[in-house]
Each structure stands twice: as C-alpha cells, then as structure tokens.
Design a protein around this motif. Structure first.
Motif, PDB file in Angstrom:
ATOM      1  N   GLU A  79      54.106  30.916  35.120  1.00  0.00           N
ATOM      2  CA  GLU A  79      53.028  30.692  36.072  1.00  0.00           C
ATOM      3  C   GLU A  79      51.762  31.369  35.590  1.00  0.00           C
ATOM      4  O   GLU A  79      51.786  32.503  35.121  1.00  0.00           O
ATOM      5  CB  GLU A  79      53.423  31.256  37.448  1.00  0.00           C
ATOM      6  CG  GLU A  79      52.378  30.953  38.498  1.00  0.00           C
ATOM      7  CD  GLU A  79      52.687  31.575  39.860  1.00  0.00           C
ATOM      8  OE1 GLU A  79      53.852  31.973  40.082  1.00  0.00           O
ATOM      9  OE2 GLU A  79      51.759  31.670  40.671  1.00  0.00           O
ATOM     10  N   LEU A  80      50.662  30.632  35.684  1.00  0.00           N
ATOM     11  CA  LEU A  80      49.363  31.180  35.286  1.00  0.00           C
ATOM     12  C   LEU A  80      48.398  30.957  36.441  1.00  0.00           C
ATOM     13  O   LEU A  80      48.303  29.854  36.982  1.00  0.00           O
ATOM     14  CB  LEU A  80      48.888  30.428  34.032  1.00  0.00           C
ATOM     15  CG  LEU A  80      47.834  31.076  33.162  1.00  0.00           C
ATOM     16  CD1 LEU A  80      48.295  32.442  32.648  1.00  0.00           C
ATOM     17  CD2 LEU A  80      47.520  30.170  31.972  1.00  0.00           C
ATOM     18  N   SER A  81      47.685  32.009  36.828  1.00  0.00           N
ATOM     19  CA  SER A  81      46.771  31.895  37.965  1.00  0.00           C
ATOM     20  C   SER A  81      45.386  31.452  37.501  1.00  0.00           C
ATOM     21  O   SER A  81      44.901  31.898  36.458  1.00  0.00           O
ATOM     22  CB  SER A  81      46.688  33.242  38.669  1.00  0.00           C
ATOM     23  OG  SER A  81      45.530  33.284  39.470  1.00  0.00           O
ATOM     24  N   GLY A  82      44.758  30.617  38.296  1.00  0.00           N
ATOM     25  CA  GLY A  82      43.419  30.123  37.966  1.00  0.00           C
ATOM     26  C   GLY A  82      42.356  31.192  38.098  1.00  0.00           C
ATOM     27  O   GLY A  82      41.236  31.039  37.623  1.00  0.00           O
ATOM     28  N   THR A  83      42.687  32.295  38.761  1.00  0.00           N
ATOM     29  CA  THR A  83      41.704  33.367  38.937  1.00  0.00           C
ATOM     30  C   THR A  83      41.860  34.435  37.849  1.00  0.00           C
ATOM     31  O   THR A  83      41.235  35.475  37.896  1.00  0.00           O
ATOM     32  CB  THR A  83      41.868  34.020  40.328  1.00  0.00           C
ATOM     33  OG1 THR A  83      43.234  34.410  40.473  1.00  0.00           O
ATOM     34  CG2 THR A  83      41.525  33.056  41.435  1.00  0.00           C
ATOM     35  N   ASP A  84      42.716  34.125  36.883  1.00  0.00           N
ATOM     36  CA  ASP A  84      43.073  35.096  35.855  1.00  0.00           C
ATOM     37  C   ASP A  84      42.238  34.911  34.592  1.00  0.00           C
ATOM     38  O   ASP A  84      42.750  34.909  33.497  1.00  0.00           O
ATOM     39  CB  ASP A  84      44.565  34.880  35.528  1.00  0.00           C
ATOM     40  CG  ASP A  84      45.178  36.118  34.903  1.00  0.00           C
ATOM     41  OD1 ASP A  84      44.519  37.155  34.923  1.00  0.00           O
ATOM     42  OD2 ASP A  84      46.307  36.012  34.395  1.00  0.00           O
ATOM     43  N   ASN A  85      40.917  34.724  34.783  1.00  0.00           N
ATOM     44  CA  ASN A  85      40.043  34.461  33.636  1.00  0.00           C
ATOM     45  C   ASN A  85      39.279  35.732  33.282  1.00  0.00           C
ATOM     46  O   ASN A  85      38.494  36.220  34.075  1.00  0.00           O
ATOM     47  CB  ASN A  85      39.059  33.345  34.018  1.00  0.00           C
ATOM     48  CG  ASN A  85      38.149  32.961  32.886  1.00  0.00           C
ATOM     49  OD1 ASN A  85      38.613  32.769  31.762  1.00  0.00           O
ATOM     50  ND2 ASN A  85      36.870  32.841  33.165  1.00  0.00           N
ATOM     51  N   THR A  86      39.531  36.296  32.141  1.00  0.00           N
ATOM     52  CA  THR A  86      38.785  37.492  31.732  1.00  0.00           C
ATOM     53  C   THR A  86      38.124  37.220  30.394  1.00  0.00           C
ATOM     54  O   THR A  86      38.544  36.322  29.657  1.00  0.00           O
ATOM     55  CB  THR A  86      39.728  38.706  31.564  1.00  0.00           C
ATOM     56  OG1 THR A  86      40.752  38.342  30.637  1.00  0.00           O
ATOM     57  CG2 THR A  86      40.369  39.100  32.879  1.00  0.00           C
ATOM     58  N   SER A  87      37.082  38.000  30.086  1.00  0.00           N
ATOM     59  CA  SER A  87      36.315  37.668  28.881  1.00  0.00           C
ATOM     60  C   SER A  87      37.134  37.883  27.604  1.00  0.00           C
ATOM     61  O   SER A  87      36.983  37.137  26.649  1.00  0.00           O
ATOM     62  CB  SER A  87      35.030  38.484  28.838  1.00  0.00           C
ATOM     63  OG  SER A  87      35.349  39.848  28.762  1.00  0.00           O
ATOM     64  N   ASN A  88      38.039  38.881  27.604  1.00  0.00           N
ATOM     65  CA  ASN A  88      38.794  39.048  26.360  1.00  0.00           C
ATOM     66  C   ASN A  88      40.061  38.189  26.329  1.00  0.00           C
ATOM     67  O   ASN A  88      40.780  38.168  25.351  1.00  0.00           O
ATOM     68  CB  ASN A  88      39.100  40.523  26.065  1.00  0.00           C
ATOM     69  CG  ASN A  88      39.756  41.206  27.233  1.00  0.00           C
ATOM     70  OD1 ASN A  88      40.091  40.529  28.211  1.00  0.00           O
ATOM     71  ND2 ASN A  88      39.935  42.507  27.147  1.00  0.00           N
ATOM     72  N   SER A  89      40.339  37.515  27.439  1.00  0.00           N
ATOM     73  CA  SER A  89      41.477  36.606  27.441  1.00  0.00           C
ATOM     74  C   SER A  89      41.137  35.393  28.308  1.00  0.00           C
ATOM     75  O   SER A  89      41.604  35.255  29.435  1.00  0.00           O
ATOM     76  CB  SER A  89      42.699  37.348  28.003  1.00  0.00           C
ATOM     77  OG  SER A  89      43.790  36.479  28.047  1.00  0.00           O
ATOM     78  N   PRO A  90      40.252  34.510  27.811  1.00  0.00           N
ATOM     79  CA  PRO A  90      39.785  33.409  28.652  1.00  0.00           C
ATOM     80  C   PRO A  90      40.888  32.392  28.970  1.00  0.00           C
ATOM     81  O   PRO A  90      41.894  32.285  28.277  1.00  0.00           O
ATOM     82  CB  PRO A  90      38.648  32.795  27.843  1.00  0.00           C
ATOM     83  CG  PRO A  90      38.792  33.297  26.469  1.00  0.00           C
ATOM     84  CD  PRO A  90      39.620  34.517  26.490  1.00  0.00           C
ATOM     85  N   LEU A  91      40.617  31.671  30.071  1.00  0.00           N
ATOM     86  CA  LEU A  91      41.676  30.896  30.724  1.00  0.00           C
ATOM     87  C   LEU A  91      42.234  29.739  29.893  1.00  0.00           C
ATOM     88  O   LEU A  91      43.447  29.525  29.866  1.00  0.00           O
ATOM     89  CB  LEU A  91      41.144  30.374  32.062  1.00  0.00           C
ATOM     90  CG  LEU A  91      42.173  29.854  33.041  1.00  0.00           C
ATOM     91  CD1 LEU A  91      43.194  30.917  33.385  1.00  0.00           C
ATOM     92  CD2 LEU A  91      41.494  29.371  34.322  1.00  0.00           C
ATOM     93  N   VAL A  92      41.363  28.976  29.237  1.00  0.00           N
ATOM     94  CA  VAL A  92      41.857  27.782  28.541  1.00  0.00           C
ATOM     95  C   VAL A  92      42.796  28.185  27.392  1.00  0.00           C
ATOM     96  O   VAL A  92      43.842  27.563  27.190  1.00  0.00           O
ATOM     97  CB  VAL A  92      40.682  26.888  28.069  1.00  0.00           C
ATOM     98  CG1 VAL A  92      41.193  25.688  27.297  1.00  0.00           C
ATOM     99  CG2 VAL A  92      39.861  26.428  29.263  1.00  0.00           C
ATOM    100  N   SER A  93      42.432  29.239  26.675  1.00  0.00           N
ATOM    101  CA  SER A  93      43.324  29.723  25.604  1.00  0.00           C
ATOM    102  C   SER A  93      44.686  30.081  26.166  1.00  0.00           C
ATOM    103  O   SER A  93      45.726  29.750  25.595  1.00  0.00           O
ATOM    104  CB  SER A  93      42.757  30.973  24.944  1.00  0.00           C
ATOM    105  OG  SER A  93      41.432  30.783  24.616  1.00  0.00           O
ATOM    106  N   LYS A  94      44.657  30.772  27.314  1.00  0.00           N
ATOM    107  CA  LYS A  94      45.931  31.181  27.926  1.00  0.00           C
ATOM    108  C   LYS A  94      46.735  29.974  28.389  1.00  0.00           C
ATOM    109  O   LYS A  94      47.971  29.959  28.292  1.00  0.00           O
ATOM    110  CB  LYS A  94      45.652  32.102  29.123  1.00  0.00           C
ATOM    111  CG  LYS A  94      45.392  33.530  28.688  1.00  0.00           C
ATOM    112  CD  LYS A  94      45.549  34.509  29.809  1.00  0.00           C
ATOM    113  CE  LYS A  94      44.396  34.433  30.767  1.00  0.00           C
ATOM    114  NZ  LYS A  94      44.149  35.668  31.505  1.00  0.00           N
ATOM    115  N   MET A  95      46.033  28.954  28.889  1.00  0.00           N
ATOM    116  CA  MET A  95      46.750  27.746  29.345  1.00  0.00           C
ATOM    117  C   MET A  95      47.432  27.042  28.173  1.00  0.00           C
ATOM    118  O   MET A  95      48.570  26.595  28.277  1.00  0.00           O
ATOM    119  CB  MET A  95      45.771  26.776  30.022  1.00  0.00           C
ATOM    120  CG  MET A  95      45.331  27.219  31.398  1.00  0.00           C
ATOM    121  SD  MET A  95      44.039  26.129  32.052  1.00  0.00           S
ATOM    122  CE  MET A  95      44.913  24.563  32.167  1.00  0.00           C
TER     123      MET A  95
END
Lengths: 81, 381
Positions: free
Chosen positions: B35-51
C-alpha cells in the motif's frame, strides 16, 4: 443596529438594485415579498450571499419561516451566538 | 508484465532519473499486498518514483498494490489474488471506492508505434488516478520522458511544461483551459494533446488549435463501466452522427436523450445527455448535472458551455448552491482578463435565460477550482 443587521440591509438593497429596480426605502419592518420588489429567487440569493459573507447558516437544520427583515436578522443573530 | 526500459526517464522535483534502474526488491515476500499513500510525497522520495517501484515489487511478488490517493482506511480482507493495481474512484457520486485493475486493462494499446516520435509527457492528473496512471504507463511503455510534480498547481505545471519542452499532454478540458491561460505569451511545443473526463466543447477545441496549431488534438469518450469507447480527432466537438450506427469495442451506440451503449443482452445508460446537431452528436452535460431551481430544471454544464463561449471569459465553473428557499441556486466562478467586460457579457446572456437559470452569485478567480481528478465541483451543500 448590529453589524449583522447592517449586512442584511445592504445585501437586500444590492440585490434589488442589481435587478435595475428602484429600491424603495427599506426598514426592519419591510416584508420581503410584500413591500420589496423581490421574488423567491432573490430571497435564495440573499440567503446564499449572507452565508458566503458571514459564514452563518441559520437554515442548516432545515427551513425556518421569516417574512420581514427584522425576522431574518433575528434568525442570523440567533445562529451567530 | 511491464519492465522499465533504460530509455524511459522520469523527472520529478529534486530527482532526475534517466535510464532508471528500478530493480524489483524482494522485501515484499510474505506480504499480502503493498500500500502506498497519495499523501506520501516528499522531495527526497517523490511519489511517481515510489509508485513505479511499488508496481515492480508487487509484480515480482505477484500480490496486489494499492494506491491510496486520499489515505483512506483500506479493508484488506477482500483482495484479488495475484498482481493487480488498486485505485480509488474519483468519488464524484459518493465516497471513493477501491477498484482493482489488471495491468493488461491499464496498459496503453498504441505502444511501440514505429512512427512515434519521442515524447516528453507532463503529468497533469494525480498519479494515483486512473487517467494519471495511464499517462505514467504510456510514458514507460513508449520509453518516453515523464515530467511529474505531484504537489504543483496548474500554473506551476504550465511553467514546468515550458521549462522541459513538453510535447505531449493528457488533461481534462478544464485543466487544459487553465494551462492555456498560463501560456498566453509562450507555449510549449505540444504535438499531442489528449482530452478526457469532461465535455470537450468547440470553444475549448478552437482555443487549443489557435494556441497550439501544430498539436494533434483528440478527445476521448470513456465511461467507468466500459472504459474507453472512442476518440475523436477531427477537431470538432461531439462525434459524427454516422457513428450511431457503428460498433466500438463491441458496443453499439444509440441515442435517446442520453447516449446508450448496447451489446447483446445488455444496455448501459451512460447518463451523458446528447443532442443532434446537423451531422454531429453533441454532449450537453451529465444527466446528474440537472438541478432543480425552484421547480425549474437547469443543466449546469449546458449553461457553462454558453458562458465559456462568451467574449472575454476564458473559463467558468457553473455550480449549484443548496438553499432552503429554491432548493438550489445557480452560481458561477469566472476567469477573465477584464472583469468588467466579462460581467457585461454575462449580463447580456442572463437576460436571455429564464430567471431560474441566471447565475445569481458571480465570483472571479485566477484559476477555476478543480477536484483531485481535474473536474469541476458542481453541487455545494
């Protein structure tokens, strides 16, 4: 006169003038649909405008009757407490 | 099965990946789902890379991955078996629902076209929406470049598009109008524009053609139940009337007051109102955009199209505000270069409308407020 009463009188006058109607003298005893050139859509506009400008919505729990400006002011003052 | 080719590149804030090495990790073994949360976007770990990493990991472990855009409580008891991608629906008609999709259903059909030129995509949608994920997969499969900044507003995205010479974009017409407004002095070299999710009206299509003359523009018609039905590429609003006799994806189109999709024993009412105009079928609004104003039915989208077509108005959102007297009241949020000209034009139009349909509350804003899925909010309690 309270701030809320001022706002209600001003917004009522504004709605009438926006219809290019000559605004008669408005007093707190004026009845919206009898003494003023307003219809139900104008009243709805007044209620929505007041909610947007004051953040108060005395009708949140359903409709409450009012006829005159004074009655409407009382509703808003009651809900603002 | 999807793999990341080294030609694919991803540009996110503080991260530029070219020839990305997304290697599936084995840390997910034994887990029931990721599970990945949509609010879990940080500058050193941005969301699209994590997805992308999460999709590769879930594929490797053959388990579902859930993209929880709005960070809701997830019921883990009723999951599909094997690799599937869970997305929350837009929630326009209620609470967002978790729906699982197999990768094959999400994968673009037109990948590996030998005539295709390298594209640089701007991600306009939220990456955890259906349309957003399709843009990500399209860029991966076609070995393109994807520019994503999840937290940026449309004005910042417009600047990103210029900075990175974006030439491909997928957006709702509302998003596109906001981008065009930001690009009034300089536009990116757009070659491909795909519109979807809302009605693509003639005024918007004409404005795009004027501002991005070299772009191939298509508007897609899709429904939640049946997916993409057709795409229109002739630059005209609606679709050709002759298509009413044709089949799309095994579905026969028929017209009542709404568009119906029929197969053997099934008929789907799309809820999209249509009207026949010469040789075109035009969309006039959602059936559920019909509101009752003191007993008079007003279609918010039909009215909005008339307002957007007015001189001096660049975009508009017509919405209904609930009130105890007339049930609903018509309101409008406007974007205009000159507010006075816009007010005059709206006043002239209002005089031709029946009183219930006249916008009573008029506000101006720099940019129309849009929901997370890039659509306009229509009903305000």
């Amino acid at each position: 006169m309270s701030n809320l009463a001022d706002i209600i009188l001003n917004e009522t006058r504004q709605i009438i003038e926006n219809k290019a109607e000559v605004c008669p003298e408005i007093t707190v005893e004026s009845e919206f649909l009898v003494d003023l050139p307003m219809d139900s859509l104008d009243l709805a506009t007044l209620i929505v405008t007041l909610e947007l400008t004051t953040g108060i919505d005395p009708f949140r729990d359903g409709f409450k009757t009012f006829h005159s400006i004074a009655e409407l002011i009382a509703l808003y003052e009651g809900a603002a407490v | 099965m999807f793999v990341i080719d080294e030609l694919f590149s991803l540009i996110e804030p503080d991260l530029q990946c070219s020839g990305i090495d997304f290697t599936p990790s084995s840390s997910c073994e034994g887990r029931a789902f990721i599970e990945l949360s949509g609010t879990d976007n940080t500058s050193n770990s941005p969301l699209v890379s994590k997805m992308i990493q999460a999709m590769l990991d879930a594929q490797q472990a053959d388990i579902p991955v859930i993209f929880n855009r709005t960070n809701q409580d997830i019921d883990g008891s009723n999951l599909p078996t094997g690799f599937a991608i869970g997305l929350l629906t837009s929630g326009t008609t209620g609470q967002p629902k978790l729906v699982f999709h197999r990768l094959s259903k999400l994968m673009p059909k037109n990948a590996n076209n030998p005539e295709k030129v390298a594209s640089r995509w701007l991600l306009c949608y939220h990456p955890m929406s259906f349309a957003g994920l399709q843009v990500i997969l399209q860029a991966i499969v076609s070995k393109d470049t994807l520019i994503a900044d999840v937290d940026a507003n449309l004005q910042c995205k417009a600047e990103l598009a210029i900075k990175h010479n974006v030439n491909a974009i997928s957006a709702t017409p509302s998003m596109m109008r906001a981008l065009l407004m930001s690009w009034h002095t300089k536009s990116p070299p757009l070659a491909v524009i795909t519109l979807g999710g809302e009605i693509a009206d003639q005024h918007t299509l004409d404005t795009i053609k004027l501002q991005c003359p070299k772009a191939k523009v298509r508007h897609i018609y899709a429904t939640t139940e049946a997916g993409v039905i057709f795409s229109v590429k002739d630059g005209l609003a609606g679709f050709p009337r002759t298509w009413l006799k044709q089949e799309f994806n095994g579905l026969q189109l028929t017209a009542t007051h709404t568009l119906q999709l029929n197969r053997l024993n099934e008929s789907i009412d799309t809820g999209d109102c249509i009207t026949l105009s010469g040789d075109r079928v035009l969309f006039t609004g959602r059936e559920d955009s019909l509101v009752n104003v003191g007993g008079v039915k007003v279609n918010l989208e039909t009215l909005e199209q008339k307002i957007i077509a007015l001189v001096g108005i660049t975009d508009a959102r017509v919405y209904a505000k609930a009130n105890p007297i007339t049930g609903a009241l018509i309101c409008v949020e406007l974007c205009a270069d000159d507010q006075q000209i816009a007010k005059e034009a709206l006043k002239e139009l209002a005089e031709q409308l029946e009183p219930a349909a006249r916008p009573r509350i008029i506000t101006f804003s720099e940019q129309i407020s849009l929901s997370a899925t890039g659509k306009k909010q229509r009903l305000i309690q």
